[in-house]
Design an enzyme around this catalytic site. Structure first.
Site, PDB file in Angstrom:
ATOM      1  N   HIS A  36       2.222 -10.261   1.916  1.00  0.00           N
ATOM      2  CA  HIS A  36       2.368  -8.892   1.414  1.00  0.00           C
ATOM      3  C   HIS A  36       1.411  -7.915   2.104  1.00  0.00           C
ATOM      4  O   HIS A  36       0.187  -8.012   1.950  1.00  0.00           O
ATOM      5  CB  HIS A  36       2.110  -8.918  -0.102  1.00  0.00           C
ATOM      6  CG  HIS A  36       2.359  -7.618  -0.800  1.00  0.00           C
ATOM      7  ND1 HIS A  36       1.447  -6.589  -0.800  1.00  0.00           N
ATOM      8  CD2 HIS A  36       3.423  -7.192  -1.514  1.00  0.00           C
ATOM      9  CE1 HIS A  36       1.933  -5.578  -1.499  1.00  0.00           C
ATOM     10  NE2 HIS A  36       3.136  -5.919  -1.934  1.00  0.00           N
ATOM     11  N   ASP A  37       1.981  -7.006   2.904  1.00  0.00           N
ATOM     12  CA  ASP A  37       1.262  -5.823   3.414  1.00  0.00           C
ATOM     13  C   ASP A  37       0.008  -6.137   4.226  1.00  0.00           C
ATOM     14  O   ASP A  37      -0.972  -5.374   4.171  1.00  0.00           O
ATOM     15  CB  ASP A  37       0.887  -4.890   2.260  1.00  0.00           C
ATOM     16  CG  ASP A  37       2.072  -4.150   1.671  1.00  0.00           C
ATOM     17  OD1 ASP A  37       3.205  -4.394   2.116  1.00  0.00           O
ATOM     18  OD2 ASP A  37       1.862  -3.334   0.760  1.00  0.00           O
ATOM     19  N   GLN A  79       4.966  -1.560   5.363  1.00  0.00           N
ATOM     20  CA  GLN A  79       5.346  -0.165   5.171  1.00  0.00           C
ATOM     21  C   GLN A  79       5.519   0.526   6.510  1.00  0.00           C
ATOM     22  O   GLN A  79       4.981   0.107   7.527  1.00  0.00           O
ATOM     23  CB  GLN A  79       4.289   0.565   4.346  1.00  0.00           C
ATOM     24  CG  GLN A  79       4.221   0.130   2.892  1.00  0.00           C
ATOM     25  CD  GLN A  79       3.361   1.062   2.061  1.00  0.00           C
ATOM     26  OE1 GLN A  79       3.184   2.236   2.376  1.00  0.00           O
ATOM     27  NE2 GLN A  79       2.819   0.537   0.975  1.00  0.00           N
ATOM     28  N   ARG A  88       8.611   8.888  -0.078  1.00  0.00           N
ATOM     29  CA  ARG A  88       7.358   8.334  -0.594  1.00  0.00           C
ATOM     30  C   ARG A  88       7.263   8.481  -2.105  1.00  0.00           C
ATOM     31  O   ARG A  88       6.645   7.662  -2.789  1.00  0.00           O
ATOM     32  CB  ARG A  88       6.172   9.017   0.091  1.00  0.00           C
ATOM     33  CG  ARG A  88       4.841   8.357  -0.190  1.00  0.00           C
ATOM     34  CD  ARG A  88       3.863   8.589   0.927  1.00  0.00           C
ATOM     35  NE  ARG A  88       2.529   8.069   0.612  1.00  0.00           N
ATOM     36  CZ  ARG A  88       2.188   6.806   0.679  1.00  0.00           C
ATOM     37  NH1 ARG A  88       3.088   5.908   1.037  1.00  0.00           N
ATOM     38  NH2 ARG A  88       0.960   6.407   0.382  1.00  0.00           N
ATOM     39  N   LYS A 123       8.724  -1.977   3.192  1.00  0.00           N
ATOM     40  CA  LYS A 123       8.151  -1.781   1.860  1.00  0.00           C
ATOM     41  C   LYS A 123       8.302  -0.311   1.449  1.00  0.00           C
ATOM     42  O   LYS A 123       7.859   0.586   2.152  1.00  0.00           O
ATOM     43  CB  LYS A 123       6.678  -2.179   1.887  1.00  0.00           C
ATOM     44  CG  LYS A 123       6.019  -2.228   0.529  1.00  0.00           C
ATOM     45  CD  LYS A 123       6.345  -3.548  -0.162  1.00  0.00           C
ATOM     46  CE  LYS A 123       5.604  -3.619  -1.479  1.00  0.00           C
ATOM     47  NZ  LYS A 123       4.163  -3.346  -1.337  1.00  0.00           N
ATOM     48  N   TYR A 152      -2.462  -5.457  -1.986  1.00  0.00           N
ATOM     49  CA  TYR A 152      -3.654  -5.644  -2.845  1.00  0.00           C
ATOM     50  C   TYR A 152      -3.227  -6.360  -4.114  1.00  0.00           C
ATOM     51  O   TYR A 152      -2.151  -6.092  -4.644  1.00  0.00           O
ATOM     52  CB  TYR A 152      -4.289  -4.299  -3.181  1.00  0.00           C
ATOM     53  CG  TYR A 152      -4.914  -3.609  -1.984  1.00  0.00           C
ATOM     54  CD1 TYR A 152      -6.130  -4.057  -1.454  1.00  0.00           C
ATOM     55  CD2 TYR A 152      -4.288  -2.529  -1.388  1.00  0.00           C
ATOM     56  CE1 TYR A 152      -6.701  -3.413  -0.363  1.00  0.00           C
ATOM     57  CE2 TYR A 152      -4.854  -1.904  -0.299  1.00  0.00           C
ATOM     58  CZ  TYR A 152      -6.059  -2.344   0.207  1.00  0.00           C
ATOM     59  OH  TYR A 152      -6.610  -1.727   1.295  1.00  0.00           O
ATOM     60  N   ALA A 153      -4.108  -7.264  -4.598  1.00  0.00           N
ATOM     61  CA  ALA A 153      -3.722  -8.149  -5.696  1.00  0.00           C
ATOM     62  C   ALA A 153      -3.273  -7.399  -6.932  1.00  0.00           C
ATOM     63  O   ALA A 153      -2.267  -7.757  -7.548  1.00  0.00           O
ATOM     64  CB  ALA A 153      -4.886  -9.083  -6.035  1.00  0.00           C
ATOM     65  N   GLY A 156       0.513  -4.037  -5.388  1.00  0.00           N
ATOM     66  CA  GLY A 156       1.797  -4.558  -4.957  1.00  0.00           C
ATOM     67  C   GLY A 156       2.014  -6.029  -5.220  1.00  0.00           C
ATOM     68  O   GLY A 156       3.125  -6.451  -5.557  1.00  0.00           O
TER      69      GLY A 156
END
Length: 216
Positions: A36-37, A79, A88, A123, A152-153, A156
């Site tokens: 993720h990201d 993203q 956005r 994303k 970030y935990a 997302g």
């Protein structure tokens, strides 16, 4: 409205993982991995050579190696920069305009770069399921468990795990392969997920499935 600078902190270990309300357990035949990201823009707030970032990258690299070896599907989120305000949406009110459309911002870091054939999902919102085909891609591959790692935990990653649960996909938060604004945010995300939708596991728990695969 910008991302905060992140001070060094220690990643969770087995001793401080929260007890999970969810009864499901890891099954290599049902797993998929979501990275993720892990883009340069989102990792800039971390101190490059201080915990937790080097450990997070190492653990995700281990997960990728394991999944690729065992034909576990791998997905990434990323993203796009220079998003139109209409696209956005409300995120602009909280985080500003976000990243620019440059490699220095958009690129997934080289040491975790996707391999050929691995899906990179664009994303759009906190959850990786929003405006993406992640769910049908999982179903097409016969997978209904999702390992969530990255940043970030408490944003997302947590929201992706929650939405997986709501779609009857069993999520897991890989506690030592996640990063956050602080240790407090990190542990808060694990606690919330464990109490509502997703067990917290460690990288070593996934790697231990290697022995089970050999035995079977």
């Amino acid at each position: 409205m910008t991302l905060p600078a992140i001070s060094p902190y220690s990643l969770p270990s087995a001793e401080n993982l929260p007890a999970s309300r969810a009864p499901w357990t890891l099954d290599i035949a049902r797993l998929a991995l979501l990275v993720h990201d892990m883009q340069a823009y989102f990792l800039r707030p971390f101190q490059a050579d201080a915990s937790p970032l080097p450990h997070i990258k190492h653990h995700i690299a281990q997960l990728l190696q394991f999944c690729r070896h065992h034909q576990v599907p791998v997905f990434f989120t990323a993203q796009k920069g220079d998003q139109l305000l209409l696209d956005r949406g409300l995120q602009a009110a909280l985080w500003g305009p976000g990243m620019r459309a440059t490699a220095e911002h958009e690129a997934i870091i080289p040491e975790l770069a996707p391999h050929a054939g691995e899906q990179v999902l664009v994303k759009h919102r906190y959850s990786a399921f929003q405006r993406s085909n992640l769910e049908p891609l999982l179903k097409a591959r016969g997978r209904n468990q999702l390992l969530v790692c990255g940043v970030y935990a408490h944003i997302g990653c947590q929201l992706t795990a929650a939405e997986a649960f709501q779609r009857d996909i069993e999520p897991f938060m890989v506690a030592d392969a996640l990063g956050d604004f602080s240790q407090a945010h990190h542990l808060q995300a694990l606690q919330w997920a464990a109490s509502t939708c997703a067990p917290a596991v460690l990288t070593q728990d996934i790697l231990a499935l290697e022995k089970e695969a050999v035995c079977n």
